[in-house]
Design an enzyme around this catalytic site. Sequence first.
Site, short mmCIF file in Angstrom:
data_model
loop_
_atom_site.label_atom_id
_atom_site.label_comp_id
_atom_site.label_asym_id
_atom_site.label_seq_id
_atom_site.Cartn_x
_atom_site.Cartn_y
_atom_site.Cartn_z
N GLY A 176 36.38 34.43 38.61
CA GLY A 176 36.14 33.11 39.16
C GLY A 176 37.34 32.51 39.87
NE ARG A 202 33.82 50.56 44.81
CZ ARG A 202 34.96 51.09 45.21
NH1 ARG A 202 35.91 50.30 45.72
NH2 ARG A 202 35.19 52.39 45.12
CB ILE A 216 29.56 40.79 43.14
CG1 ILE A 216 29.51 42.05 42.27
CG2 ILE A 216 28.14 40.40 43.57
CD1 ILE A 216 28.76 41.87 40.99
CB SER A 227 35.58 37.75 44.17
OG SER A 227 35.96 39.11 44.06
CG ASP A 268 27.51 34.73 34.70
OD1 ASP A 268 27.06 35.71 34.07
OD2 ASP A 268 28.73 34.53 34.85
CE LYS A 275 32.13 34.26 36.80
NZ LYS A 275 32.01 35.59 36.21
#
Lengths: 502, 502
Positions: B168, B195, B197, B199, B256, B288
């Site tokens: 985050g 990897r 997504i 960001s 999430d 986050k």
Amino acid sequence: MLLKVKTIDIVTGKKSVLLNEKDAKALDVRVHDRVSISKGGKTTVALVEITHTFVNPGEVGVFRDLVDDLSIVEGEELEVAPTRTPSSVLYIRKKMRGGSLSRDEIYSIVRDVVNHALSELELAAFLLAEEYLGMSMEETEHLTRAMAETGAMLDFGELVVDKHSIGGVPGNKVSLLIVPIVAAAGLKIPKTSSRAITSPAGTADTMEVLAPVEFSAEEVKRIVRRVGGCIVWGGALNIAPADDIFIRVEYPLGIDPRPQMLASILAKKLAVGAKVVVLDIPTGREAKVETMEEARQLAQEFVELGRRLGINIRCGITYGGQPVGYAVGPALEAREALEALHGKGPLSLIEKSVALAGLLMEEARTVPRGSGSQVARDILQSGKALSKMKEIIEAQGGNPEITPDEIPVGNKHIVITSPIDGYITSISNYAIRSIARAAGAPVDKGAGVLLHVKAGHVVKKDQPIMEIFAERSVKLAEAQSLFYTLKPVVIEGMLLDEFPSY
Amino acid sequence: MLLKVKTIDIVTGKKSVLLNEKDAKALDVRVHDRVSISKGGKTTVALVEITHTFVNPGEVGVFRDLVDDLSIVEGEELEVAPTRTPSSVLYIRKKMRGGSLSRDEIYSIVRDVVNHALSELELAAFLLAEEYLGMSMEETEHLTRAMAETGAMLDFGELVVDKHSIGGVPGNKVSLLIVPIVAAAGLKIPKTSSRAITSPAGTADTMEVLAPVEFSAEEVKRIVRRVGGCIVWGGALNIAPADDIFIRVEYPLGIDPRPQMLASILAKKLAVGAKVVVLDIPTGREAKVETMEEARQLAQEFVELGRRLGINIRCGITYGGQPVGYAVGPALEAREALEALHGKGPLSLIEKSVALAGLLMEEARTVPRGSGSQVARDILQSGKALSKMKEIIEAQGGNPEITPDEIPVGNKHIVITSPIDGYITSISNYAIRSIARAAGAPVDKGAGVLLHVKAGHVVKKDQPIMEIFAERSVKLAEAQSLFYTLKPVVIEGMLLDEFPSY
């Protein structure tokens, strides 16, 4: 990015394109993201699906849904670019976070539903947010209006009444009695109904045994002006088209969120311009609503939503703990309804029909309060309802002179008899529905179940308790095997000790 | 029903077949229902999609996913029959109704997730039920174990430690410091990472600038046994494979769910056999987790879940209100991390890294409680961490002698200067992330943002505040335009009155 079109002749029910994963990476888009597709001056937005084989880098696979939309031809080039999340999706997320939606936000969502611009996942997110977080009556009103106004709106230019059942009880062919009764009383009732989704017979499936049910809005208006009523399939009219799209997602999820149920039913009533509506809420074991308390609560919500929409609603809480009448399945139900119009139908069917028709006439001020069901009964017994039904059948292009006996039912059938003396404790809606569907209903019109007994009846050993009808032997065998698995009829003294396993 | 195979070379990510609507009707199945597909003695279950054009009646369209599964060949005949709803779907519905799930029920769901036997709608229903109804710690434990055990389980045969950030905050390249520090202290740390997504750079993307990151489980074991640590992409190891499938549905839904986040992180730690784990919880505006209270609550849940799983967890609540360090984007971050290992990195990066590495060493009992961060700092300053990083880079097949300056970054770049004198009030995580991605990160390794200032710094008019790097001019222009839209750096006196519009 300029990509060459490869058309794909699959209808996906949403606007989507297939990209090679290399191009998707270069565009920085993932599955379910959106891209804009431009051709000439026209642009539309599509959901992204990704492949590493079916289309090559430099190509874009365009599904049938979009091909027609932009008049796309094989091999031409389209400009494909990443695009922002549409506002409707942001509003769905707002609802998911517990926010409350404004009129404009709800209209934006419903418009995108109707335009097939939302993915199934986004629809599911919206419906599940409704399911878990609820909706205020104000939001539900906007949802109902949006669902109605994004489809065809019929205007009959005079008072229109309507009738609807929330469903859940098999054999509920009351519309085939109520429509001719109230039309015979001089009211206009353009009854639109659905085909079965999980039930053995929707009203449209049953009516279709007697006459065609697919008409345009103009044809419906003409029929209703001429004979006062109709019983047609709503799907052909494009009224509240968002509803079918929502249902396609609700069904696999096994949900029926309350605000959606209210909106789905009343949007259609709003669309046909009904000002007075009677709602049947079947209540009892294995119906959609199981207790009187729930039924009253739901009735109150319908009345309140109706008030906001300018629809005068009266709810009939009816007994839904076992099938209505004895017949379940399109042809069997059509036959039973026609028998009732001939004055020979079962009590439960006739009582329910005259009660609801009576409520409707009272609410429309055609008859004084308290006398509705007697007036309805008189219309039925005098044969006026039968004459009116013949007019309706004829107006819809069927044979008005057909008698109950002439209606063909499945020529494969078995009779199931009672293994003991006893009396019937209960008949399971769920089991009867499952057996009738296994027998082939509603696809095979002649398939279904004909009960010989109802709860409370006394039976002797070897007396027939039900018959199963089918058009195909394999279906008859499936239904018969389900009978023994599901045990739809409970006879006292025999199965009482199996109650807990139900 | 015997149907002739028409293979369709599209990977749908689920087991599905395409039926003509006539056959679907005859089978009494709808979109999203399931059919069994049999060939020889083998049977599998597939989801139904329906077309009225792409396959004819009598044909069944089989997508690539299933073709390989049953070794299906074009033109052969398959027996297709309706089948019952799988138990996993019934368990999902149970959860949706507010029930609580047993160990076996959760394993059944996760197994079907991994076998691609559930539709996206069903996955969404499960995840949204978690989101709205929550999960008990016991259910979360089962979910975590099921996600780990349905994938590869690594066993290093000795104590293994690990580190994870809930993410985050952009620029969070601390793993590139922590892994060599704790490995230099003699601990085994097989760091698997993802990897990006959404960001601009996942740890795997950043490490890949220095060395390959895709290895099999056996190769990872060999590397870790030899040099003590690694930084590899988890995706190649098949650990907790359900996670990627869940994420593919969470991402378009923008959710999430807490139990899923806990399970996703700890399932991977369980799968690599880590017994001691330090968790980084970046906390602050636009991270986050935005408040200390939330952060402490989350930390408590991680510790409790860890206790149930036999993993000793220590959480570091770190400042996440602006990017970590100055560099955002794979190559820029790799360069900054390498500079820090050379003793020249920014304070925020070094402080955070030694604090977390210290916690990990304390928890693993390598150093006495209270002295962890000092030991970590010594290892970093002595050059031991750099030597260890060179060993890791070499073991993973990279060039161990690369210097920060030799790492190529995007050759298109612009410098943005301050329009006034003032001091920096805040730097937006959201805006920096969006600009770096618009510049091409993480696909273009050299793309990203290099800040020249952080919150609290004083700037003069015309002093550089940030640089944007890109590999393609078009991307640079997009990122620059986004800079002016998003205003990532707030300088006192200039933008204060625009705060409410953020």
